[in-house]
Structure formats: structure tokens, C-alpha cells
Design an enzyme around this catalytic site. Sequence first.
Site, mmCIF file in Angstrom:
data_model
loop_
_atom_site.group_PDB
_atom_site.id
_atom_site.type_symbol
_atom_site.label_atom_id
_atom_site.label_comp_id
_atom_site.label_asym_id
_atom_site.label_seq_id
_atom_site.Cartn_x
_atom_site.Cartn_y
_atom_site.Cartn_z
ATOM 1 C CG ASP A 80 -0.256 -0.362 2.526
ATOM 2 O OD1 ASP A 80 0.987 -0.383 2.552
ATOM 3 O OD2 ASP A 80 -0.943 -0.614 3.516
ATOM 4 C CG ASN A 151 -8.322 -0.500 12.102
ATOM 5 O OD1 ASN A 151 -7.420 -1.186 11.625
ATOM 6 N ND2 ASN A 151 -8.849 0.512 11.458
ATOM 7 C CG HIS A 153 -5.354 -1.567 8.843
ATOM 8 N ND1 HIS A 153 -5.461 -0.257 9.268
ATOM 9 C CD2 HIS A 153 -4.028 -1.836 8.864
ATOM 10 C CE1 HIS A 153 -4.269 0.227 9.513
ATOM 11 N NE2 HIS A 153 -3.376 -0.713 9.286
ATOM 12 C CD GLU A 158 -8.358 1.561 7.827
ATOM 13 O OE1 GLU A 158 -8.189 0.645 8.664
ATOM 14 O OE2 GLU A 158 -7.937 2.714 8.008
HETATM 15 C C1 GLP Z 1 0.232 0.372 8.543
HETATM 16 C C2 GLP Z 1 0.202 -0.390 7.203
HETATM 17 C C3 GLP Z 1 -0.040 -1.850 7.434
HETATM 18 C C4 GLP Z 1 0.619 -2.252 8.739
HETATM 19 C C5 GLP Z 1 -0.146 -1.641 9.873
HETATM 20 C C6 GLP Z 1 0.465 -1.872 11.243
HETATM 21 O O1 GLP Z 1 -0.181 1.654 8.465
HETATM 22 N N1 GLP Z 1 -0.643 0.092 6.194
HETATM 23 O O2 GLP Z 1 0.422 -2.588 6.323
HETATM 24 O O3 GLP Z 1 0.639 -3.636 8.867
HETATM 25 O O4 GLP Z 1 -0.430 -0.286 9.614
HETATM 26 O O5 GLP Z 1 1.496 -0.980 11.522
HETATM 27 P P1 GLP Z 1 2.612 -1.266 12.602
HETATM 28 O O6 GLP Z 1 3.466 -2.352 12.056
HETATM 29 O O7 GLP Z 1 3.370 0.036 12.695
HETATM 30 O O8 GLP Z 1 1.929 -1.641 13.862
#
Ligand code: GLP
Length: 259
Positions: A80, A151, A153, A158
Site C-alpha cells: 500500500d 483495528n 486492517h 480497513e
Molecule cells: C500500517 C500499514 C499496514 C501495517 C499496519 C500496522 O499503516 N498500512 O500494512 O501492517 O499499519 O502498523 P505497525 O506495524 O506500525 O503496527
Amino acid sequence: MPRTLEIEGLELRIFPARNDAELAAADRLADLAGERARRGLSCVLGLATGKTPIGIYRELVRRHRARDFSFGNVETFNLDEYWPIDLKARGSFHRFMHEHLFDHVDIPRGKRHVPNGSVPAAEIPKQCRDYEDAISRAGGIDLQLLGIGRNGHIGFNEPGSDAASRTRLVELTEETVNDNRADFDDPSKMPTHALTMGIATILEARELLVLAFGAQKAGIVRDSLRGPISPRLPASFLRIGAKDRKVTVFLDEAAAAGV
Ligand code: GLP
């Protein structure tokens, strides 16, 4: 040694510390790429951003510098990117990937794909179709690395995302915007939208390696693995068809507290 557990075809490995899980994940990626290189094949990796995979990239860079590991046969597709965004801006996933991996290893130029969050609105549908086509042309994703948002995702799918969704423009939830705001120089300018691979795109990978660390992920890990499979919790979709592909979940003890 990690503890192992099986839930509906998903293999959980619960490591005493986060660092052990990061090394084991780096091992899996390097083993897969190396094994395919020995057979003269390319290796297509789906990559993730966020804090979760940073230690894996650090270890892969270390191995590459120690001449232990080459990415010469590797092609990558990131999950993404924010939209709209200047690709060089702090907070962009494009910049994140350059800082943590691309600038330090030998993935061939032209083989590193991140959705382009700088395109105008009118070009988004074509960009998303082209991204899916590029994945297909590469032969599909051999292994997709995944973190889990607070959340639930995956990528930027989402809550409310459809299991059949493909690469597309999405609106971020307020919770996600608040969670990631600090990554931006001017938090008030954080994009509220993103381009993301869809759930169906992700589930087509031949292998999924899901990671979650820390007590703040324990609730969402428990609900994703033990609760109902529902669009309200996109990470629960990882259990769909888990018996037909390899799905491994690497946790530290803190993130595994609820399972
Ligand atoms: C991000 C990404 C996700 C990621 C998630 C968790 O913003 N879009 O691909 O897995 O949120 O983030 P973190 O690894 O910092 O907890």
C-alpha cells in the site's frame, strides 16, 4: 525455540522475544529466495511497511552486506501507499522502503513496486489495474509479509473491506489516521486516503507470513484468530482457505497473550 500452535490451518509460532521472530522471518525470506535462485527462478515477495517489519529488513540488509544474501532474483510488490502523497515526503511508504531496504540491497531496478500515491485522481483506476497486472505478469506473489493494524486492517484494507476486494483507493479510518499521524512532518497534512492491494489480492499469495508484536496487538490478534471471520475485522480473512496455502503467524509472547 518458539512455541507452536495450530488454529484452523494457520500455524502460529510464538517467540520468547520480538528479535527471535524477526530473525526467523528473515530466515524464511532468505531461504525462499535462495532456494528459488538455485533453481534459476525469480522470487516474488509482497512487502509491508509500519514498525512491525523494520527488524526483518534490518537483518536482510545486514546479511546482504555480509555477502550472505543477494536479492538479484527478487521482485517486490508493496501492499500500500498513501494518496495523494509526494513520494519523497516523510511518511510515504515509498520513502520508507528506500530507507529501510531498497537503498541498501540489490533488488534490480524496475523490480521494486510500490503503488504510486502521486498520481492524479483520474489515473487511479488504471494504476490499480496495472498493479494487479504486474503482479500476475511476475507469476503471482510467492510470499506476502503482513502486519496487522490496531483495528485489524491488513495492508490498508480497513474494517468493512470485502473479501473479494482488489487493488483500489480506500478512505482511512480516523483511528488509522491518528495512529500514523506522527510519521508525517506536518501531521495535519496526513493523507486521509490510500491505495492498497485488496483482500483477494493478498489471499492469492502462495504463502503468507503474518507478524504482530507487543501487548498493544494482543486483543486484535486474539479477535482475528479466535473471533468470527468478518469484514469488521479484515485480518480474520487470513483464515479463509488457510488450509490450502501456507499461512504462518509469528508473534512474541506479549502479542500472543490472548490466543
Ligand atoms: C500500517 C500499514 C499496514 C501495517 C499496519 C500496522 O499503516 N498500512 O500494512 O501492517 O499499519 O502498523 P505497525 O506495524 O506500525 O503496527
